[in-house]
Design a protein around this motif. Structure first.
Motif, PDB file in Angstrom:
ATOM      1  N   ARG A  26     -23.730 -60.659 -95.735  1.00  0.00           N
ATOM      2  CA  ARG A  26     -24.179 -61.824 -96.496  1.00  0.00           C
ATOM      3  C   ARG A  26     -22.995 -62.529 -97.131  1.00  0.00           C
ATOM      4  NH1 ARG A  26     -28.950 -58.776 -98.919  1.00  0.00           N
ATOM      5  NH2 ARG A  26     -30.567 -59.263 -97.421  1.00  0.00           N
ATOM      6  N   TRP A  27     -22.794 -63.736 -96.722  1.00  0.00           N
ATOM      7  CA  TRP A  27     -21.727 -64.559 -97.279  1.00  0.00           C
ATOM      8  C   TRP A  27     -22.276 -65.278 -98.506  1.00  0.00           C
ATOM      9  CZ3 TRP A  27     -16.800 -65.066 -97.391  1.00  0.00           C
ATOM     10  CH2 TRP A  27     -16.211 -66.248 -97.806  1.00  0.00           C
ATOM     11  N   THR A  28     -21.561 -65.207 -99.618  1.00  0.00           N
ATOM     12  CA  THR A  28     -22.028 -65.859-100.839  1.00  0.00           C
ATOM     13  C   THR A  28     -21.241 -67.124-101.144  1.00  0.00           C
ATOM     14  OG1 THR A  28     -20.560 -64.488-102.183  1.00  0.00           O
ATOM     15  CG2 THR A  28     -22.812 -63.677-101.832  1.00  0.00           C
ATOM     16  N   GLY A  29     -20.393 -67.533-100.246  1.00  0.00           N
ATOM     17  CA  GLY A  29     -19.629 -68.760-100.434  1.00  0.00           C
ATOM     18  C   GLY A  29     -18.140 -68.477-100.513  1.00  0.00           C
ATOM     19  N   PRO A  30     -17.335 -69.518-100.370  1.00  0.00           N
ATOM     20  CA  PRO A  30     -15.891 -69.322-100.378  1.00  0.00           C
ATOM     21  C   PRO A  30     -15.381 -68.913-101.758  1.00  0.00           C
ATOM     22  CG  PRO A  30     -16.416 -71.653-100.287  1.00  0.00           C
ATOM     23  CD  PRO A  30     -17.708 -70.917-100.172  1.00  0.00           C
ATOM     24  N   PHE A  31     -14.295 -68.188-101.764  1.00  0.00           N
ATOM     25  CA  PHE A  31     -13.600 -67.811-102.991  1.00  0.00           C
ATOM     26  C   PHE A  31     -12.133 -67.644-102.646  1.00  0.00           C
ATOM     27  CE2 PHE A  31     -14.395 -63.771-100.993  1.00  0.00           C
ATOM     28  CZ  PHE A  31     -13.291 -62.997-101.301  1.00  0.00           C
ATOM     29  N   TYR A  32     -11.323 -67.520-103.669  1.00  0.00           N
ATOM     30  CA  TYR A  32      -9.920 -67.228-103.418  1.00  0.00           C
ATOM     31  C   TYR A  32      -9.398 -66.277-104.474  1.00  0.00           C
ATOM     32  CZ  TYR A  32      -8.082 -70.365-107.081  1.00  0.00           C
ATOM     33  OH  TYR A  32      -7.765 -70.968-108.260  1.00  0.00           O
ATOM     34  N   ARG A  81     -10.887 -65.670-108.174  1.00  0.00           N
ATOM     35  CA  ARG A  81     -11.811 -64.565-108.422  1.00  0.00           C
ATOM     36  C   ARG A  81     -11.074 -63.397-109.062  1.00  0.00           C
ATOM     37  NH1 ARG A  81     -16.498 -62.995-105.233  1.00  0.00           N
ATOM     38  NH2 ARG A  81     -16.807 -65.218-105.122  1.00  0.00           N
TER      39      ARG A  81
END
Length: 169
Positions: A26-32, A81
């Motif tokens: 499950r991908w919860t959206g982009p982050f860095y 993050r």
């Protein structure tokens, strides 16, 4: 306990058995995140002096660069993050009275020949009875005072009052 210890033996052949496609699908959206490396306090002076096996008795340049890095990361929007600091932290330790480390996943330490070795327990997985937390370290002209605080205590009450008082002296 055996099951939690097994967790540290799941990394094999550049994979980690807990990070599978099925478990992480499950991908919860982009982050860095930020990866920084090698502040290596003391190396710049040692390098300039041509004494990389010793020397390094001044940390001024590396401390300023590290502060600059932290300030730059803190200004980023959106915020990362997390930040990971890798590599060599120090090259030499002039006048050090205490060394702070982790990796043991519980609080421990010892004292020898004027050097205090302080091992702080983990924010994450605990291998002992310590709570999830961080160590607050107050440095004054007279010495170094440190105490482990649970995340709950730090979130609700902040650092201990006596430690806060040392900052006002």
């Amino acid at each position: 306990m055996a099951e939690s210890l097994d967790m540290f033996h799941r990394a094999k052949q550049r994979t980690f058995s807990g990070l599978t496609r099925d478990a992480e699908h499950r991908w919860t959206g982009p982050f860095y995140f930020i990866q920084a490396a090698d502040p290596q306090l003391g190396l710049m002076k040692a390098w300039k002096d041509g004494n990389c096996d010793g020397g390094g008795d001044e940390w001024t340049e590396e401390v300023e660069l590290t502060k600059q890095a932290v300030e730059a990361v803190n200004r980023l929007r959106p915020r990362p993050r997390f930040m990971v600091l890798c590599g060599d932290l120090v090259h030499s330790m002039p006048g050090v009275k205490a060394v702070f480390s982790g990796h043991y996943h519980r609080n421990a330490g010892g004292y020898f020949d004027g050097l205090d070795m302080v091992v702080s327990s983990a924010i994450g997985c605990q291998l002992g009875e310590d709570t999830h937390g961080v160590r607050v370290v107050v440095v004054t002209a007279d010495g170094v005072v440190h105490r482990y605080h649970s995340l709950e205590q730090l979130s609700t009450a902040g650092m201990d009052e006596d430690l806060r008082a040392l900052l006002e002296a």
